[in-house]
Design a protein around this motif. Structure first.
Motif, PDB file in Angstrom:
ATOM      1  N   HIS A  52       0.821  -1.209   0.000  1.00  0.00           N
ATOM      2  CA  HIS A  52       0.000   0.000   0.000  1.00  0.00           C
ATOM      3  C   HIS A  52       0.853   1.256   0.000  1.00  0.00           C
ATOM      4  O   HIS A  52       0.549   2.237  -0.708  1.00  0.00           O
ATOM      5  N   ALA A  53       1.943   1.238   0.765  1.00  0.00           N
ATOM      6  CA  ALA A  53       2.797   2.423   0.844  1.00  0.00           C
ATOM      7  C   ALA A  53       3.413   2.772  -0.502  1.00  0.00           C
ATOM      8  O   ALA A  53       3.629   3.951  -0.817  1.00  0.00           O
ATOM      9  N   LEU A  54       3.677   1.762  -1.321  1.00  0.00           N
ATOM     10  CA  LEU A  54       4.344   1.985  -2.602  1.00  0.00           C
ATOM     11  C   LEU A  54       3.378   2.209  -3.765  1.00  0.00           C
ATOM     12  O   LEU A  54       3.765   2.778  -4.785  1.00  0.00           O
ATOM     13  N   THR A  55       2.142   1.769  -3.617  1.00  0.00           N
ATOM     14  CA  THR A  55       1.180   1.885  -4.720  1.00  0.00           C
ATOM     15  C   THR A  55      -0.006   2.789  -4.405  1.00  0.00           C
ATOM     16  O   THR A  55      -0.653   3.298  -5.327  1.00  0.00           O
ATOM     17  N   ASP A 349       3.080   9.353 -13.566  1.00  0.00           N
ATOM     18  CA  ASP A 349       2.990  10.783 -13.267  1.00  0.00           C
ATOM     19  C   ASP A 349       2.001  11.029 -12.135  1.00  0.00           C
ATOM     20  O   ASP A 349       2.254  11.865 -11.242  1.00  0.00           O
ATOM     21  N   ARG A 350       0.887  10.304 -12.187  1.00  0.00           N
ATOM     22  CA  ARG A 350      -0.135  10.505 -11.155  1.00  0.00           C
ATOM     23  C   ARG A 350       0.381  10.014  -9.797  1.00  0.00           C
ATOM     24  O   ARG A 350       0.131  10.661  -8.769  1.00  0.00           O
ATOM     25  N   ARG A 351       1.092   8.887  -9.784  1.00  0.00           N
ATOM     26  CA  ARG A 351       1.675   8.420  -8.521  1.00  0.00           C
ATOM     27  C   ARG A 351       2.639   9.463  -7.965  1.00  0.00           C
ATOM     28  O   ARG A 351       2.628   9.765  -6.769  1.00  0.00           O
ATOM     29  N   GLU A 352       3.487   9.992  -8.823  1.00  0.00           N
ATOM     30  CA  GLU A 352       4.464  10.992  -8.382  1.00  0.00           C
ATOM     31  C   GLU A 352       3.768  12.214  -7.796  1.00  0.00           C
ATOM     32  O   GLU A 352       4.207  12.769  -6.771  1.00  0.00           O
ATOM     33  N   ALA A 353       2.684  12.617  -8.437  1.00  0.00           N
ATOM     34  CA  ALA A 353       1.929  13.776  -7.945  1.00  0.00           C
ATOM     35  C   ALA A 353       1.321  13.511  -6.569  1.00  0.00           C
ATOM     36  O   ALA A 353       1.082  14.451  -5.798  1.00  0.00           O
ATOM     37  N   ARG A 354       1.081  12.243  -6.273  1.00  0.00           N
ATOM     38  CA  ARG A 354       0.501  11.876  -4.972  1.00  0.00           C
ATOM     39  C   ARG A 354       1.566  11.519  -3.945  1.00  0.00           C
ATOM     40  O   ARG A 354       1.240  11.060  -2.845  1.00  0.00           O
ATOM     41  N   GLY A 355       2.824  11.704  -4.275  1.00  0.00           N
ATOM     42  CA  GLY A 355       3.890  11.404  -3.343  1.00  0.00           C
ATOM     43  C   GLY A 355       4.265   9.939  -3.290  1.00  0.00           C
ATOM     44  O   GLY A 355       4.909   9.485  -2.324  1.00  0.00           O
ATOM     45  N   LEU A 356       3.893   9.197  -4.325  1.00  0.00           N
ATOM     46  CA  LEU A 356       4.209   7.773  -4.414  1.00  0.00           C
ATOM     47  C   LEU A 356       5.333   7.573  -5.434  1.00  0.00           C
ATOM     48  O   LEU A 356       5.542   8.410  -6.311  1.00  0.00           O
ATOM     49  N   PRO A 357       6.069   6.477  -5.343  1.00  0.00           N
ATOM     50  CA  PRO A 357       7.143   6.243  -6.315  1.00  0.00           C
ATOM     51  C   PRO A 357       6.586   5.999  -7.712  1.00  0.00           C
ATOM     52  O   PRO A 357       5.545   5.366  -7.878  1.00  0.00           O
TER      53      PRO A 357
END
Length: 387
Positions: A52-55, A349-357
């Motif tokens: 969960h922390a990574l995705t 890009d969306r993950r990065e915007a949410r602070g995810l890798p």
């Protein structure tokens, strides 16, 4: 690339992971051990928290009883919450004890049926203790040979047993009945298809719903049609996502047929399964024997996300227009354009915007977590099928 509505649904997407996916697993011939495998449900939760922390996709954790029995479920709930998780579905098990050799809830012996019922009542107690609202039942019940047992009588006994369990559920709890067309029974299975599950659920009441395991179908089955029907009828309670090639299942989601997964997610969208208030639970049942545990779960949830994203790119207005005009090729082109669109960069890009890798698999490999648990989890009994 995505509409505002699609981004909202993708950001809110939640895929439940199963506790057993983090233990040792295998085939009917062998269970294979891996270094660093959890030894108890607390360590399983720690591994699930990595996914969960990574995705950002896996906030809930399904338990299996008795494999995940603990002395203090309040402590387990607190542990889950401290990791940013919640306890989800409670899964029963009436397929491993010797008394269930010839069946459980459909067994001819009333004492065996009562033992199976009592086990499910224990699962309901766990639901109360953890705040879970779903009791999922998968039955290995069936026969291997013609004439071995009375198939009609088995259906009657099953219906009676399920009714006894259903009556003990709280008003906010559901009975989720899974089906599988064969295995381990080879002549007939007592709940072999969605129609049988649906019939029992309708007889039980509104809080009984069907679980659709994507690996539990004969080759060539149009699974998305089943999804459509169950959504129409308001009885699709949950998915167990995994893949199959021939007769077994539980491979990584989308490994066998990504296009099928795309088609399924289109029908989920078409049937309102992503909308606020939808009761459909999206869960993995991916736990095969050769891939690494945590990366395997990461890959599966990302595959579900990717095919969901592609399905949400279908131009519904253009599709409906082509369908209404009888434009067969045009409608298919709209459908295939969305499937062939590569959404991986947009999702990163969306993950990065949410602070995810951007790349959760690479981030896990670089985290050092696997080496850490391999050093720490030495001794004791590893969790796995039957443990």
């Amino acid at each position: 690339m995505f509409s505002t509505q699609a981004i909202e649904w993708l950001d809110q997407q939640a895929i439940e992971v199963p506790s057993w996916a983090y233990g040792n697993s295998g085939t009917r011939f062998k269970v294979f051990a891996q270094a660093g495998v959890p030894r108890d449900p607390f360590e399983k939760l720690a591994d699930a928290a990595q996914v969960h922390a990574l995705t950002g996709l896996a906030p809930s954790f399904a338990l299996h009883i008795p494999w995940d029995e603990v002395d203090d479920f309040a402590r387990l709930v607190d542990h889950a919450e401290s990791l940013g998780l919640r306890i989800g579905t409670i899964n029963s098990n009436t397929f491993q004890d010797d008394i269930y050799k010839l069946g459980s809830l459909a067994h001819a012996d009333a004492d065996v049926r009562q033992a199976a019922i009592d086990h499910h009542l224990r699962c309901i107690e766990v639901m109360h203790a953890t705040g879970s609202t779903d009791l999922k039942i998968w039955l290995a019940d069936g026969t291997n040979y013609p004439g071995q047992d009375d198939m009609r009588a088995r259906q009657d006994r099953l219906a009676e047993s399920l009714a006894t369990i259903y009556e003990r559920l709280a008003d906010d709890q559901r009975l989720v009945l899974e089906y599988k067309f064969f295995e381990p029974a080879f002549y007939h299975t007592d709940v072999p298809d969605w129609g049988t599950s649906y019939i029992h659920c309708v007889e039980l009441g509104e809080r009984a719903v069907v679980c659709l395991d994507t690996g539990h179908h004969a080759p060539g089955t149009n699974i998305e049609f089943i999804v459509t029907q169950l959504l129409r009828l308001g009885r699709l309670g949950a998915f167990d996502f995994n893949s199959r090639f021939y007769a077994d299942d539980d491979l990584m989601v989308g490994a066998a047929d990504p296009f099928q997964l795309f088609r399924i997610m289109h029908e989920v969208n078409r049937g309102g399964g992503f909308e606020a208030g939808s009761d459909v639970v999206f869960m993995l049942d991916q736990c095969h024997n050769i891939e690494a545990k945590i990366p395997g779960q990461i890959r599966s949830v990302l595959n579900v996300q990717e095919m969901t994203a592609r399905a949400l790119l279908i131009d519904q207005d253009a599709l409906a227009d082509a369908q209404g005009r009888g434009d067969v090729l045009g409608a298919n082109e709209v459908f295939m354009d969305a499937f062939y669109t590569d959404v991986r960069t947009a999702l990163a890009d969306r993950r990065e915007a949410r602070g995810l890798p951007r790349d959760p698999i690479a981030a896990y490999a670089a985290s050092g977590y696997q080496a850490e648990i391999e050093r720490a989890r030495v001794g004791g009994t590893q969790a796995g099928w039957g443990a």
